[in-house]
Design a protein around this motif. Structure first.
Motif, PDB file in Angstrom:
ATOM      1  N   VAL A 179       0.869  -1.238   0.016  1.00 17.33           N
ATOM      2  CA  VAL A 179       0.150   0.042   0.034  1.00 17.33           C
ATOM      3  C   VAL A 179       0.876   1.161  -0.033  1.00 17.33           C
ATOM      4  O   VAL A 179       0.498   2.272  -0.685  1.00 17.33           O
ATOM      5  N   LEU A 180       1.999   1.404   0.858  1.00 22.20           N
ATOM      6  CA  LEU A 180       2.871   2.260   0.698  1.00 22.20           C
ATOM      7  C   LEU A 180       3.379   2.593  -0.329  1.00 22.20           C
ATOM      8  O   LEU A 180       3.652   3.895  -0.921  1.00 22.20           O
ATOM      9  N   ARG A 181       3.737   1.693  -1.316  1.00 23.96           N
ATOM     10  CA  ARG A 181       4.467   1.734  -2.553  1.00 23.96           C
ATOM     11  C   ARG A 181       3.614   2.383  -3.500  1.00 23.96           C
ATOM     12  O   ARG A 181       3.811   3.332  -4.366  1.00 23.96           O
ATOM     13  N   GLU A 182       2.297   1.874  -3.607  1.00 19.57           N
ATOM     14  CA  GLU A 182       1.402   2.274  -4.426  1.00 19.57           C
ATOM     15  C   GLU A 182       0.900   3.861  -4.028  1.00 19.57           C
ATOM     16  O   GLU A 182       0.778   4.699  -4.777  1.00 19.57           O
ATOM     17  N   ALA A 189       2.961  10.732  -9.403  1.00 21.61           N
ATOM     18  CA  ALA A 189       2.188  10.879 -10.653  1.00 21.61           C
ATOM     19  C   ALA A 189       1.360  11.953 -10.562  1.00 21.61           C
ATOM     20  O   ALA A 189       1.181  12.820 -11.477  1.00 21.61           O
ATOM     21  N   ALA A 190       1.139  12.702  -9.382  1.00 18.62           N
ATOM     22  CA  ALA A 190       0.313  13.889  -9.160  1.00 18.62           C
ATOM     23  C   ALA A 190       1.096  15.283  -9.281  1.00 18.62           C
ATOM     24  O   ALA A 190       0.662  16.102  -9.317  1.00 18.62           O
ATOM     25  N   LEU A 191       2.516  15.088  -9.131  1.00 16.31           N
ATOM     26  CA  LEU A 191       3.277  16.072  -8.896  1.00 16.31           C
ATOM     27  C   LEU A 191       3.965  16.785 -10.243  1.00 16.31           C
ATOM     28  O   LEU A 191       4.387  15.745 -11.088  1.00 16.31           O
ATOM     29  N   LYS A 192       4.502  17.876 -10.156  1.00 16.22           N
ATOM     30  CA  LYS A 192       5.220  18.256 -11.232  1.00 16.22           C
ATOM     31  C   LYS A 192       6.615  18.023 -11.006  1.00 16.22           C
ATOM     32  O   LYS A 192       6.895  17.464  -9.875  1.00 16.22           O
ATOM     33  N   THR A 193       7.601  18.156 -12.146  1.00 18.71           N
ATOM     34  CA  THR A 193       8.850  17.485 -11.960  1.00 18.71           C
ATOM     35  C   THR A 193       9.513  18.409 -10.991  1.00 18.71           C
ATOM     36  O   THR A 193      10.568  17.974 -10.312  1.00 18.71           O
ATOM     37  N   ARG A 194       9.623  19.645 -10.698  1.00 12.19           N
ATOM     38  CA  ARG A 194      10.109  20.366  -9.857  1.00 12.19           C
ATOM     39  C   ARG A 194       9.735  20.163  -8.332  1.00 12.19           C
ATOM     40  O   ARG A 194      10.355  20.389  -7.479  1.00 12.19           O
ATOM     41  N   ASP A 195       8.454  19.610  -8.196  1.00 10.91           N
ATOM     42  CA  ASP A 195       7.914  19.390  -6.859  1.00 10.91           C
ATOM     43  C   ASP A 195       8.664  18.073  -6.230  1.00 10.91           C
ATOM     44  O   ASP A 195       9.458  17.276  -7.042  1.00 10.91           O
ATOM     45  N   LEU A 196       8.693  17.955  -4.857  1.00 13.38           N
ATOM     46  CA  LEU A 196       9.283  16.865  -4.148  1.00 13.38           C
ATOM     47  C   LEU A 196       8.412  16.019  -3.466  1.00 13.38           C
ATOM     48  O   LEU A 196       7.899  16.714  -2.495  1.00 13.38           O
ATOM     49  N   GLN A 223      -6.597  17.698  -4.620  1.00 11.75           N
ATOM     50  CA  GLN A 223      -6.539  16.865  -5.740  1.00 11.75           C
ATOM     51  C   GLN A 223      -5.959  15.370  -5.425  1.00 11.75           C
ATOM     52  O   GLN A 223      -6.259  14.178  -5.624  1.00 11.75           O
ATOM     53  N   LEU A 224      -5.049  15.661  -4.392  1.00 12.00           N
ATOM     54  CA  LEU A 224      -4.265  14.274  -3.809  1.00 12.00           C
ATOM     55  C   LEU A 224      -5.382  13.544  -3.103  1.00 12.00           C
ATOM     56  O   LEU A 224      -5.179  12.130  -3.315  1.00 12.00           O
ATOM     57  N   LEU A 225      -6.102  14.231  -2.308  1.00 16.39           N
ATOM     58  CA  LEU A 225      -7.006  13.419  -1.546  1.00 16.39           C
ATOM     59  C   LEU A 225      -7.861  12.605  -2.440  1.00 16.39           C
ATOM     60  O   LEU A 225      -8.476  11.511  -2.352  1.00 16.39           O
ATOM     61  N   ALA A 226      -8.418  13.215  -3.559  1.00 17.37           N
ATOM     62  CA  ALA A 226      -9.209  12.628  -4.552  1.00 17.37           C
ATOM     63  C   ALA A 226      -8.482  11.497  -5.022  1.00 17.37           C
ATOM     64  O   ALA A 226      -9.260  10.344  -5.414  1.00 17.37           O
ATOM     65  N   GLY A 227      -7.355  11.763  -5.545  1.00 19.22           N
ATOM     66  CA  GLY A 227      -6.671  10.442  -6.195  1.00 19.22           C
ATOM     67  C   GLY A 227      -6.372   9.275  -5.032  1.00 19.22           C
ATOM     68  O   GLY A 227      -6.371   8.165  -5.565  1.00 19.22           O
ATOM     69  N   LEU A 228      -6.242   9.701  -3.718  1.00 20.27           N
ATOM     70  CA  LEU A 228      -5.769   8.751  -2.970  1.00 20.27           C
ATOM     71  C   LEU A 228      -7.191   7.839  -2.331  1.00 20.27           C
ATOM     72  O   LEU A 228      -7.439   6.948  -1.808  1.00 20.27           O
TER      73      LEU A 228
END
Length: 563
Positions: A179-182, A189-196, A223-228
């Motif tokens: 679950v943690l890996r997923e 997948a939800a972040l831009k390249t410059r984000d960490l 948006q992260l909450l919706a994806g999760l």
């Protein structure tokens, strides 16, 4: 290039030795070849594969040696061949010397390459979370420090996975790892390249959103909450999880990495307390107290190891004889930054974090050892009392822990008294009865602490092996407070003492601070008194002095007044 050079010079050596040409000066040609051969060894140092470099130089030297030995075997030592053989011997010795140096340099390069590879591996291990492949907390903090140093605006999202413990408990830790890996993959997948995105421990993640306003970062968090919210599939089962996300922004919510992480963590805890599955921006006015609690929770995890926890001892006197019949061990936390932290603050922290088991075991062992020292060195024949948390008491091995503490200290079991709250003895009656019976078989006495403020099911006083009850200090305080209707406190204390007499229980009045209170509880029939009127909690050294003064011929002021 090295291979071609080796083949060329080896071919030339064979040519001049075995295919002589009239007028060819063999020794001169060999001297010229010897001049160029070192270049082969030098070039071999630049071969990326160290094993290949070793093999090439060894094969080249072996081939040169075989050619020379073959020539000597065919021609022998004559006047015509003597100079050639001497030149060959010189060349082979020079080759051997150069080969040895080359191998030494290659060995050094091999070790250096190994050290560099190991350092790179360690750096990757330190900077990367091995389970998810995300950056580690160390790398996160380093990048945040660099961003702060550049005065680059960014927003932190502190993410805690809701309900992850249930996954571990029901499906196993390997399923939790999946679950943690997923979860980490969805973050990436939800972040831009410059984000960490980084995993900082357990089920906690931090996302650094650069170059955007906190408002937009909060939208990203939603948006992260919706994806999760999309169920995770683990071993053919659907697992539904959510997350609590706290938000802090640089420079508005903090000027350094530690502060920003702490503020985002505090905002996340507010979401947890409000029901989970949400996003909240840090608010200094609302989160200050919670932030302190969160910080204390983290600090308490290492308080015992850092020797910040100590025990103090408060005497309990027999109200008729004036004897120091009991001594209660009380836990204190002295933090180097926050000073004395109230037990009312850190005990709930210890219980919720699970630290109460190790801390409670330490308190039990230290108190028993100190009581044995007072017993042996000062002739004190009283009982030491230790408070037991309901969480600690509910552990299956608690009776064994008590037995171990008694064995380690050498204290007789009947000289140990454990104080439990009403709530502790009212939960899981079957387990409580088994534990209390086990303590009774050891000879340990049980006291109910803060009696009168709990569940008030008096049947347990009759059915369980309890020997003493402590009247809560709030009732004693009311005796001297006219505005609090002391007649109610008098009625309650009288009723409690009456019940205790009927059930053959002893009674301790705690929180006695004045002469009037002492005289009142004594007149009500209480057996023991405890409070500032008698003595404040003291460290072991000062309690020892007080104990010595309480021996025959050296009474305290209140004991003289009693007599």
């Amino acid at each position: 290039l090295v291979l071609l050079s080796c083949l060329f010079f080896l071919g030339k050596l064979i040519y001049v030795l075995y295919l002589p040409v009239p007028g060819l000066l063999v020794q001169a040609e060999m001297t010229e070849s010897f001049f160029w051969i070192p270049a082969i060894y030098v070039l071999s140092l630049f071969i990326p594969s160290l094993n290949a470099a070793r093999n090439i130089t060894f094969i080249f030297f072996a081939a040169m040696t075989l050619c020379s030995v073959g020539y000597a075997a065919l021609n022998g030592w004559t006047a015509q061949t003597g100079g050639v053989l001497f030149a060959l011997t010189e060349m082979l010795l020079a080759n051997l010397t150069l080969l040895t140096l080359t191998q030494a340099f290659i060995g050094y390069k091999d070790r250096l390459s190994g050290i560099q590879a190991q350092a790179q591996t360690l750096e990757r291990l330190v900077d990367t979370d091995l389970l998810t492949g995300l950056p580690s907390r160390l790398r996160l903090e380093r990048e945040l420090d660099e961003a702060v140093g550049r005065h680059e605006a960014f927003t932190l999202l502190f993410i805690d996975v809701d309900g992850f413990k249930m996954v571990n408990d029901t499906l196993g830790h390997s399923a939790g790892d999946e679950v943690l890996r997923e979860f980490a993959a969805r973050l990436r997948a939800a972040l831009k390249t410059r984000d960490l995105a980084a995993r900082i421990g357990g089920d906690e993640f931090v996302v650094v959103v650069k170059g955007t306003s906190p408002t937009w970062a909060t939208v990203l968090a939603q948006q992260l909450l919706a994806g999760l919210a999309v169920p995770f599939t683990v071993r053919g089962q659907q697992v539904q999880l959510s997350a609590s996300i706290g938000v802090s922004a640089y420079p508005d919510d903090g000027q350094d990495t530690e502060t920003l992480l702490r503020h985002a963590d505090a905002a996340m805890y507010q979401i947890k307390r409000a029901g989970r599955n949400g996003v909240r921006r840090f608010d200094a006015a609302l989160d200050a107290q919670l932030e302190r609690t969160v910080l204390l929770t983290r600090e308490f995890q290492s308080a015992l190891a850092r020797e910040q926890l100590t025990l103090v001892y408060q005497p309990i006197y027999h109200l008729e004889t004036g004897e120091m019949s009991k001594i209660e061990a009380l836990l204190r936390w002295n933090h180097p930054e926050f000073g004395e932290v109230s037990p009312g603050v850190f005990v709930p922290i210890a219980e919720t974090s699970g630290q109460i088991m190790s801390v409670g075991r330490w308190v039990l062992e230290r108190a028993c050892m100190q009581a044995r020292r007072w017993r042996e060195a000062h002739g004190w024949a009283g009982t030491v009392t230790v408070n037991v948390s309901p969480v600690q008491f509910a552990q299956p091995g608690f009776v064994d822990e008590v037995k171990q503490a008694l064995l380690l200290s050498g204290l007789p079991a009947y000289k140990l008294e454990l104080e439990l709250t009403e709530g502790a003895v009212m939960q899981s009656p079957a387990l409580v009865q088994a534990a209390l019976r086990g303590l009774q078989r050891l000879g340990v006495e049980i006291t109910i602490d803060d009696f009168g403020t709990g569940y008030s099911s008096l049947a347990y006083l009759r059915d369980l092996p309890i020997g003493c009850i402590k009247i809560d200090r709030s009732f004693i305080e009311d005796l001297a407070a006219p505005r609090r209707a002391p007649q109610y406190a008098v009625a309650l204390i009288t009723a409690i003492v009456g019940i205790a007499r009927t059930l053959d229980l002893r009674v301790v009045a705690e929180g006695v601070e004045t002469v009037a209170q002492m005289e009142a509880v004594r007149s009500f029939g209480c057996d023991f008194g405890q409070g500032y009127y008698f003595a404040r909690p003291l460290d072991a050294e000062h309690l020892t002095e007080l104990l010595d003064r309480g021996l025959p011929g050296a009474q305290t002021d209140w004991q003289k007044r009693l007599n």
